[in-house]
Design an enzyme around this catalytic site. Structure first.
Site, PDB file in Angstrom:
ATOM      1  N   ASP A  75      -5.745   6.076  -4.227  1.00  0.00           N
ATOM      2  CA  ASP A  75      -5.464   5.213  -5.377  1.00  0.00           C
ATOM      3  C   ASP A  75      -5.827   3.776  -5.037  1.00  0.00           C
ATOM      4  OD1 ASP A  75      -3.235   5.276  -3.539  1.00  0.00           O
ATOM      5  OD2 ASP A  75      -2.048   4.192  -5.020  1.00  0.00           O
ATOM      6  N   GLU A 135      -0.030   5.243  -2.882  1.00  0.00           N
ATOM      7  CA  GLU A 135       0.266   4.297  -1.805  1.00  0.00           C
ATOM      8  C   GLU A 135       0.396   2.867  -2.301  1.00  0.00           C
ATOM      9  OE1 GLU A 135      -0.221   1.352   1.255  1.00  0.00           O
ATOM     10  OE2 GLU A 135      -1.653   1.717  -0.369  1.00  0.00           O
TER      11      GLU A 135
END
Length: 365
Positions: A75, A135
């Site tokens: 991400d 994350e």
């Protein structure tokens, strides 16, 4: 060979993957699967409310050591459409593009190094590679998975970006995201203000109190957002703020968070909720360990300077390091501009990191 690695990074960058955008993340997860598929092994999916986390398990060869955990994420902080104004480019030895530095180039380094290890025919330890989808917001759904994968691990390697110029990261500040949510009572701001309870005023006072709680060395506090939908002629009955806290010392972290959780309303009738959105404990490494010793020995042979040092930013290696697993991070390529318009990495760093990681994994056998 470098051109091939750049093509792999470009393929990942082309699939934009902002945290929380499930449709975009699903496409990006497919791109990560394509990157990892040539490695073989067992690729497992762990679907979650913030996207699918991927775990690749590779058996060891000629080694009975415990597994090494490799840690990354796919991400990014960039919304879909960013590529239109920040296109992927490579010029003068520098690659640019949203998410290329943080940390899709690191994923390519990990996959390339593992390919080299498998092709070498030399003994190597078992490997667990985890690539998570959340994350950038503190890994709220993937942290339990990370903790389970860290059990029994001999070492953990993180593929986030290094310090400027390439030094590795060993130690990280604790990182906590929290939300203060305040409830009040609405009223006409001119005709009957006394019967109202301003959630905005309460929130402002709570933020002042929070500043006092965190006013100590080694603690950082950033108010990232304030929300209070309302009108100037109405006493607002709801307000909230999202806040990021960083802690250099685990004991201070526990003390501050206990005080934050104990915060109570200032105004009679007001309501206050403290919600911890995500929390990564501080990673304070002990003295030298086998991983550090081995990494320094490998780096010396390769003519690479590691110079491990702590980092203020949080990452998933906070979790492994705080659990006592020997950990090194910053094994992605060096560059600049994480989360910034000038995000970039040095092309030459791809090959150097690939070789460093491959030789380190082989040495850990």
């Amino acid at each position: 060979m470098t051109d091939n690695l750049l093509d792999r990074v470009a393929a990942l960058v082309a699939v934009e993957s902002p945290t929380g955008d499930l449709e975009a993340l699903a496409a990006a997860a497919e791109a990560v699967r394509a990157l990892l598929a040539p490695l073989g092994g067992r690729l497992r999916e762990h679907p979650g409310e913030m996207g699918t986390h991927l775990v690749l398990e590779l058996d060891g060869h000629g080694s009975d050591s415990a597994p090494v955990l490799l840690v990354g994420h796919y991400d990014t902080v960039w919304p879909v459409g960013t590529l239109q104004r920040m296109p992927w480019t490579v010029a003068d030895g520098v690659a640019r593009g949203p998410g290329g530095y943080d940390m899709k180039s690191g994923l390519v380094v990990a996959a390339a190094a593992l390919s080299d290890v498998l092709a070498s025919g030399r003994p190597h330890p078992p490997v667990r590679l985890v690539v998570v989808a959340d994350e950038e917001v503190g890994s709220p759904t993937s942290t339990p998975l990370l903790r389970s994968l860290a059990e029994g691990a001999r070492a953990a390697l993180g593929f986030e970006s290094p310090h400027p110029g390439g030094p590795l990261k060993r130690g990280r500040h604790g990182s906590t995201r929290l939300r203060l949510r305040v409830g009040g009572r609405s009223a006409h701001a001119a005709l009957d203000p006394g019967s109202g309870i301003s959630a905005v005023d309460e929130l402002v006072d709570q933020l002042v109190r929070l500043r006092a709680l965190v006013d100590r060395p080694g603690v950082l506090c950033n108010v990232g957002s304030l929300t209070a939908p309302g009108r100037t002629n109405v006493v607002t009955d709801a307000a909230e703020a999202e806040i990021g806290l960083r802690f250099a010392d685990p004991a201070v972290e526990q003390e501050v968070m206990a005080a934050v959780r104990a915060m109570a309303p200032v105004r009679a009738g007001a309501r206050l909720e403290v919600e911890v959105l995500s929390s990564r404990p501080a990673w304070v490494p002990a003295g030298s360990d086998e991983l550090l010793t081995t990494a320094l020995r490998v780096a010396a042979v390769l003519g690479v300077e590691l110079d491990p040092a702590p980092a203020a930013g949080g990452a998933d290696t906070n979790t492994t390091g705080s659990l006592g697993v020997p950990t090194l991070d910053g094994l992605g390529p060096w560059g600049a501009g994480a989360h910034a318009e000038h995000e970039q990495f040095e092309v030459a760093a791809l090959e150097q990191r690939r070789r460093l990681v491959a030789e380190l994994l082989l040495a850990l056998a």
